[in-house]
Scaffold this motif. Structure first.
Motif, PDB file in Angstrom:
ATOM      1  N   ILE A  37       0.839  -1.201   0.000  1.00 36.03           N
ATOM      2  CA  ILE A  37       0.000   0.000   0.000  1.00 36.03           C
ATOM      3  C   ILE A  37       0.875   1.251   0.000  1.00 36.03           C
ATOM      4  CG2 ILE A  37      -1.609   1.361   1.409  1.00 36.03           C
ATOM      5  CD1 ILE A  37      -2.892  -1.368   2.225  1.00 36.03           C
ATOM      6  N   LEU A  38       1.919   1.244   0.809  1.00 34.90           N
ATOM      7  CA  LEU A  38       2.808   2.411   0.870  1.00 34.90           C
ATOM      8  C   LEU A  38       3.653   2.570  -0.386  1.00 34.90           C
ATOM      9  CD1 LEU A  38       3.952   2.547   4.594  1.00 34.90           C
ATOM     10  CD2 LEU A  38       2.276   3.961   3.405  1.00 34.90           C
ATOM     11  N   ARG A  39       3.751   1.531  -1.194  1.00 34.24           N
ATOM     12  CA  ARG A  39       4.449   1.636  -2.484  1.00 34.24           C
ATOM     13  C   ARG A  39       3.485   2.039  -3.604  1.00 34.24           C
ATOM     14  NH1 ARG A  39       7.996  -3.777  -1.807  1.00 34.24           N
ATOM     15  NH2 ARG A  39       9.505  -2.947  -0.339  1.00 34.24           N
ATOM     16  N   GLY A  40       2.246   2.356  -3.229  1.00 34.29           N
ATOM     17  CA  GLY A  40       1.270   2.841  -4.205  1.00 34.29           C
ATOM     18  C   GLY A  40       0.380   1.781  -4.795  1.00 34.29           C
ATOM     19  N   ILE A  41       0.446   0.559  -4.321  1.00 34.45           N
ATOM     20  CA  ILE A  41      -0.425  -0.511  -4.806  1.00 34.45           C
ATOM     21  C   ILE A  41      -1.699  -0.465  -3.968  1.00 34.45           C
ATOM     22  CG2 ILE A  41      -0.685  -3.005  -5.126  1.00 34.45           C
ATOM     23  CD1 ILE A  41       2.423  -3.068  -5.411  1.00 34.45           C
ATOM     24  N   ARG A  42      -2.800  -0.044  -4.603  1.00 34.23           N
ATOM     25  CA  ARG A  42      -4.051   0.184  -3.878  1.00 34.23           C
ATOM     26  C   ARG A  42      -5.252  -0.329  -4.688  1.00 34.23           C
ATOM     27  NH1 ARG A  42      -1.123   5.179  -3.017  1.00 34.23           N
ATOM     28  NH2 ARG A  42      -0.319   5.130  -0.889  1.00 34.23           N
ATOM     29  N   PRO A  43      -5.413  -1.639  -4.765  1.00 36.53           N
ATOM     30  CA  PRO A  43      -6.530  -2.200  -5.534  1.00 36.53           C
ATOM     31  C   PRO A  43      -7.861  -2.044  -4.789  1.00 36.53           C
ATOM     32  CG  PRO A  43      -5.425  -3.950  -4.379  1.00 36.53           C
ATOM     33  CD  PRO A  43      -4.623  -2.703  -4.121  1.00 36.53           C
ATOM     34  N   LYS A  44      -8.953  -2.301  -5.505  1.00 38.25           N
ATOM     35  CA  LYS A  44     -10.262  -2.319  -4.854  1.00 38.25           C
ATOM     36  C   LYS A  44     -10.377  -3.506  -3.906  1.00 38.25           C
ATOM     37  CE  LYS A  44     -13.003   0.067  -8.314  1.00 38.25           C
ATOM     38  NZ  LYS A  44     -14.161  -0.011  -9.208  1.00 38.25           N
ATOM     39  N   LYS A  45      -9.678  -4.582  -4.270  1.00 35.59           N
ATOM     40  CA  LYS A  45      -9.802  -5.802  -3.480  1.00 35.59           C
ATOM     41  C   LYS A  45      -8.475  -6.547  -3.470  1.00 35.59           C
ATOM     42  CE  LYS A  45     -12.910  -8.550  -5.198  1.00 35.59           C
ATOM     43  NZ  LYS A  45     -14.010  -9.458  -5.549  1.00 35.59           N
ATOM     44  N   TRP A  46      -8.152  -7.164  -2.337  1.00 35.43           N
ATOM     45  CA  TRP A  46      -7.003  -8.054  -2.192  1.00 35.43           C
ATOM     46  C   TRP A  46      -7.527  -9.482  -2.094  1.00 35.43           C
ATOM     47  CZ3 TRP A  46      -1.903  -6.440  -2.063  1.00 35.43           C
ATOM     48  CH2 TRP A  46      -1.689  -5.064  -1.926  1.00 35.43           C
ATOM     49  N   ILE A  47      -6.781 -10.428  -2.657  1.00 36.40           N
ATOM     50  CA  ILE A  47      -7.110 -11.849  -2.526  1.00 36.40           C
ATOM     51  C   ILE A  47      -6.067 -12.469  -1.604  1.00 36.40           C
ATOM     52  CG2 ILE A  47      -7.419 -14.056  -3.733  1.00 36.40           C
ATOM     53  CD1 ILE A  47      -9.512 -11.906  -4.429  1.00 36.40           C
ATOM     54  N   SER A 102     -11.256 -12.806   0.101  1.00 35.47           N
ATOM     55  CA  SER A 102     -11.027 -11.463  -0.423  1.00 35.47           C
ATOM     56  C   SER A 102     -11.304 -10.444   0.672  1.00 35.47           C
ATOM     57  CB  SER A 102     -11.921 -11.192  -1.637  1.00 35.47           C
ATOM     58  OG  SER A 102     -13.282 -11.224  -1.252  1.00 35.47           O
ATOM     59  N   ILE A 103     -10.684  -9.278   0.504  1.00 40.84           N
ATOM     60  CA  ILE A 103     -10.893  -8.211   1.475  1.00 40.84           C
ATOM     61  C   ILE A 103     -10.739  -6.864   0.774  1.00 40.84           C
ATOM     62  CG2 ILE A 103      -8.493  -8.201   2.278  1.00 40.84           C
ATOM     63  CD1 ILE A 103      -9.742  -7.683   5.131  1.00 40.84           C
ATOM     64  N   ASP A 104     -11.640  -5.958   1.085  1.00 43.24           N
ATOM     65  CA  ASP A 104     -11.611  -4.595   0.567  1.00 43.24           C
ATOM     66  C   ASP A 104     -10.932  -3.717   1.608  1.00 43.24           C
ATOM     67  OD1 ASP A 104     -12.138  -1.944  -0.103  1.00 43.24           O
ATOM     68  OD2 ASP A 104     -14.199  -2.331  -0.724  1.00 43.24           O
ATOM     69  N   LEU A 105      -9.804  -3.140   1.260  1.00 37.04           N
ATOM     70  CA  LEU A 105      -9.042  -2.283   2.177  1.00 37.04           C
ATOM     71  C   LEU A 105      -8.958  -0.849   1.662  1.00 37.04           C
ATOM     72  CD1 LEU A 105      -6.104  -4.752   2.940  1.00 37.04           C
ATOM     73  CD2 LEU A 105      -8.092  -4.253   4.393  1.00 37.04           C
ATOM     74  N   GLN A 106      -9.883  -0.466   0.772  1.00 33.96           N
ATOM     75  CA  GLN A 106      -9.811   0.861   0.165  1.00 33.96           C
ATOM     76  C   GLN A 106      -9.829   1.988   1.191  1.00 33.96           C
ATOM     77  OE1 GLN A 106     -11.862   1.428  -3.797  1.00 33.96           O
ATOM     78  NE2 GLN A 106     -12.961  -0.363  -2.986  1.00 33.96           N
ATOM     79  N   HIS A 107     -10.647   1.858   2.229  1.00 36.54           N
ATOM     80  CA  HIS A 107     -10.724   2.929   3.226  1.00 36.54           C
ATOM     81  C   HIS A 107      -9.390   3.123   3.951  1.00 36.54           C
ATOM     82  CE1 HIS A 107     -11.807  -0.803   5.216  1.00 36.54           C
ATOM     83  NE2 HIS A 107     -11.496  -0.252   6.372  1.00 36.54           N
ATOM     84  N   GLU A 135      -2.618 -11.388  -3.005  1.00 39.30           N
ATOM     85  CA  GLU A 135      -2.524 -10.934  -4.385  1.00 39.30           C
ATOM     86  C   GLU A 135      -3.464  -9.763  -4.592  1.00 39.30           C
ATOM     87  OE1 GLU A 135      -1.861 -15.328  -6.444  1.00 39.30           O
ATOM     88  OE2 GLU A 135      -3.723 -14.254  -6.800  1.00 39.30           O
ATOM     89  N   VAL A 136      -3.149  -8.946  -5.559  1.00 38.16           N
ATOM     90  CA  VAL A 136      -4.035  -7.875  -5.980  1.00 38.16           C
ATOM     91  C   VAL A 136      -5.101  -8.491  -6.876  1.00 38.16           C
ATOM     92  CG1 VAL A 136      -4.181  -5.816  -7.431  1.00 38.16           C
ATOM     93  CG2 VAL A 136      -2.284  -6.084  -5.816  1.00 38.16           C
ATOM     94  N   PHE A 137      -6.367  -8.168  -6.645  1.00 37.99           N
ATOM     95  CA  PHE A 137      -7.438  -8.615  -7.530  1.00 37.99           C
ATOM     96  C   PHE A 137      -7.590  -7.565  -8.618  1.00 37.99           C
ATOM     97  CE2 PHE A 137     -11.864  -8.824  -8.940  1.00 37.99           C
ATOM     98  CZ  PHE A 137     -11.959 -10.167  -9.254  1.00 37.99           C
ATOM     99  N   ILE A 138      -7.387  -7.982  -9.873  1.00 41.84           N
ATOM    100  CA  ILE A 138      -7.463  -7.063 -11.003  1.00 41.84           C
ATOM    101  C   ILE A 138      -8.827  -7.223 -11.655  1.00 41.84           C
ATOM    102  CG2 ILE A 138      -6.474  -6.424 -13.232  1.00 41.84           C
ATOM    103  CD1 ILE A 138      -3.803  -7.560 -12.151  1.00 41.84           C
ATOM    104  N   GLU A 139      -9.586  -6.130 -11.681  1.00 40.58           N
ATOM    105  CA  GLU A 139     -10.926  -6.167 -12.259  1.00 40.58           C
ATOM    106  C   GLU A 139     -10.879  -5.742 -13.714  1.00 40.58           C
ATOM    107  OE1 GLU A 139     -14.209  -4.999  -9.621  1.00 40.58           O
ATOM    108  OE2 GLU A 139     -12.611  -4.089  -8.434  1.00 40.58           O
ATOM    109  N   GLY A 140     -11.844  -6.207 -14.495  1.00 36.87           N
ATOM    110  CA  GLY A 140     -11.925  -5.821 -15.900  1.00 36.87           C
ATOM    111  C   GLY A 140     -12.986  -6.609 -16.621  1.00 36.87           C
TER     112      GLY A 140
END
Length: 144
Positions: free
Chosen positions: A22-32, A46-51, A112-117
């Motif tokens: 997160i501190l390196r700028g990796i901020r996905p909507k969801k982590w797996i 999965s977990i949402d850590l956006q806040h 892992e970062v969950f990549i949406e698309g």
């Protein structure tokens, strides 16, 4: 299941590894979060850590105090907001089942970062996130 001593084996170290990203700028909507238990997917959550990610958006990557503050909040989120693929699985142990937290200690875990698309296939990566390092395990294309 191959034993790999490099898997994270505590929720605290998992939270620190995610906090560093997160501190390196990796901020996905969801982590797996994946237990080291094979390919069934039942060990995934999965977990949402956006806040949390937004709250610490201005912090720098090498700030150890910030890493620990973020990790502390992430650990609290595991207990309340981690959504397991297995509907019977909970964070804590129950009379019927060993909890996700205990499974981390037994089996090891990666995040892992969950990549949406909209694309029906997705590149996938397996990596080990440790408190001080990330190691690539494998890559592959998966159908979503």
């Amino acid at each position: 299941r191959a034993y790999n001593h490099r898997y994270i084996r505590s929720s605290h170290n998992l939270a620190i590894g995610i906090a560093r990203k997160i501190l390196r700028g990796i901020r996905p909507k969801k982590w797996i979060v994946k237990l080291n238990q094979g390919f069934s997917g039942k060990g995934n959550a999965s977990i949402d850590l956006q806040h949390i990610q937004h709250r610490f958006a201005g912090c720098k990557g090498g700030d150890n105090e910030a890493i620990l503050r973020i990790a502390e909040q992430i650990e609290k989120e595991f207990a309340t907001n981690l959504k397991c693929e297995d509907p019977k699985m909970t964070w804590y142990d129950t009379a019927e089942q060993v909890g996700f937290q205990t499974q981390i200690q037994r089996l090891g875990v990666i995040a892992e970062v969950f990549i949406e698309g909209e694309v029906p296939t997705s590149p996938s990566i397996q990596a080990v996130i440790e408190a001080n390092d990330v190691s690539l395990v494998s890559t592959h294309e998966q159908v979503l």
